[in-house]
Scaffold this active site. Structure first.
Site, mmCIF file in Angstrom:
data_model
loop_
_atom_site.group_PDB
_atom_site.id
_atom_site.type_symbol
_atom_site.label_atom_id
_atom_site.label_comp_id
_atom_site.label_asym_id
_atom_site.label_seq_id
_atom_site.Cartn_x
_atom_site.Cartn_y
_atom_site.Cartn_z
ATOM 1 N N PRO A 89 27.344 44.172 58.404
ATOM 2 C CA PRO A 89 26.334 43.829 59.413
ATOM 3 C C PRO A 89 26.915 43.793 60.826
ATOM 4 C CG PRO A 89 26.275 42.272 57.586
ATOM 5 C CD PRO A 89 27.523 43.076 57.425
ATOM 6 N N GLU A 116 32.469 37.452 51.001
ATOM 7 C CA GLU A 116 32.301 37.193 52.436
ATOM 8 C C GLU A 116 32.950 38.290 53.270
ATOM 9 O OE1 GLU A 116 30.078 34.622 51.225
ATOM 10 O OE2 GLU A 116 30.304 34.777 53.399
ATOM 11 N N ARG A 154 22.926 65.520 52.171
ATOM 12 C CA ARG A 154 21.818 66.467 52.249
ATOM 13 C C ARG A 154 21.974 67.431 53.422
ATOM 14 N NH1 ARG A 154 17.165 65.368 54.893
ATOM 15 N NH2 ARG A 154 15.916 65.680 53.022
ATOM 16 N N ASP A 169 14.664 70.129 59.837
ATOM 17 C CA ASP A 169 14.849 70.588 61.219
ATOM 18 C C ASP A 169 13.692 70.136 62.098
ATOM 19 O OD1 ASP A 169 16.298 73.785 60.240
ATOM 20 O OD2 ASP A 169 17.075 71.738 60.334
HETATM 21 N N1 LIG Z 1 23.646 45.223 56.733
HETATM 22 C C1 LIG Z 1 24.648 45.995 56.235
HETATM 23 N N2 LIG Z 1 24.904 47.271 56.599
HETATM 24 O O1 LIG Z 1 25.964 47.689 55.873
HETATM 25 N N3 LIG Z 1 26.408 46.714 55.049
HETATM 26 C C2 LIG Z 1 25.615 45.663 55.236
HETATM 27 C C3 LIG Z 1 25.707 44.367 54.536
HETATM 28 O O2 LIG Z 1 24.755 43.605 54.652
HETATM 29 N N4 LIG Z 1 26.798 44.018 53.760
HETATM 30 C C4 LIG Z 1 26.765 42.757 53.050
HETATM 31 C C5 LIG Z 1 28.041 41.979 53.225
HETATM 32 N N5 LIG Z 1 29.207 42.779 52.874
HETATM 33 C C6 LIG Z 1 30.469 42.012 52.946
HETATM 34 C C7 LIG Z 1 30.718 41.397 54.300
HETATM 35 C C8 LIG Z 1 30.293 40.115 54.549
HETATM 36 C C9 LIG Z 1 30.523 39.580 55.817
HETATM 37 C C10 LIG Z 1 31.170 40.345 56.768
HETATM 38 C C11 LIG Z 1 31.556 41.640 56.441
HETATM 39 N N6 LIG Z 1 31.326 42.147 55.208
HETATM 40 C C12 LIG Z 1 29.269 44.010 53.679
HETATM 41 C C13 LIG Z 1 28.001 44.828 53.553
#
Ligand SMILES: Nc1nonc1C(=O)N1CCN(Cc2ccccn2)CC1
Length: 246
Positions: A89, A116, A154, A169
């Protein structure tokens, strides 16, 4: 193109990449998706991949050592240098423009965090880019990785058939898609727009572009603000706005 995925759920990722256009791209050897499980590189009897977060607090963090070994094995598995992306995130929001840039690379790797997240020292030392698929919290990076595999896969030359690539396209220019209809022409829910039955392909193209512009104006004006419109598009959008204002 080769995509390596570092994940605690390799079966899930392989299944995501085995279906549809991406699965076909792999069968045609346009794309190779290879998974790497950090648990296979954990050295203790319990195959531990996570540890308690320093400083206290809830949750666990993915350990450096199993990931370092996993990334080392992944990098050594193929001669091509790899662009390593961490899904989180905290990353930059994934856009079609970035997808198109990634699709041009010979090899990328996707690091999927769980718990986490990953120890910051590993991220700082190994990761080239952090990407987010949206402002919400998932249970791990695998769904973000699946999105990237699909969007990038894709776009590999030969992955889409003519109809799909034409569609890709015509609307990958930052506009929302136009409405689509199939038989029956007349239904209790309404009729198919007459222009689509006219056989006048120029009129159909204009109608679809007008609907795409109008929808983008109504639903995602931010996308419109980002792009210059040519004379035809400006005229069609003005027409749509006038009709919509009535
Ligand atoms: N939104 C998103 N877009 O890509 N990934 C997400 C996403 O929510 N996640 C959930 C937590 N994961 C583990 C995490 C937790 C805390 C800090 C860093 N990493 C990563 C992937």
């Amino acid at each position: 193109m080769r995509i390596d995925v570092v994940t605690l759920f390799p079966d899930f990722m392989r299944q995501c990449a085995a279906v549809g256009v991406v699965g076909r791209a792999q069968q045609r050897e346009l794309l190779q998706v290879q998974t790497w499980n950090p648990r296979d590189y954990a050295t203790d009897n319990y195959r531990t991949v996570d540890g308690r977060t320093c400083g206290g607090g809830p949750g666990m963090v993915m350990l450096i050592e199993p990931l370092r070994k996993t990334l080392e094995a992944m990098r050594e598995a193929a001669p091509k240098p790899v662009h390593l992306i961490y899904l989180s995130p905290q990353g930059a929001r994934l856009t079609q423009g970035r997808v198109e840039a990634l699709a041009e690379m010979p090899r990328i790797a996707l690091l999927c965090g769980r718990y986490e997240g990953v120890d910051e020292r590993l991220l700082a030392h190994e990761v080239d880019e952090e990407l987010s698929i949206g402002d919400y919290v998932l249970s791990g990076g695998e769904l973000g990785a699946a999105v990237i595999i699909d969007a990038v896969g894709r776009l590999q030359e030969g992955a889409l058939n003519d109809a799909q690539s034409a569609e890709q396209d015509s609307f990958s220019n930052g506009l929302l898609d136009c409405p689509h209809y199939a038989k029956p022409v007349h239904d209790a829910l309404g009729d198919v727009p007459e222009v689509l039955l006219s056989g006048d392909h120029a009129a159909i193209r204009r109608w679809r572009l007008k609907q795409s512009l109008g929808r983008t104006w109504l639903r995602r004006p931010d996308l419109l603000a980002q792009r210059a419109l040519d004379k035809e598009s400006r005229a069609l959008l003005d027409e749509f706005r006038r009709e919509h204002a009535q």
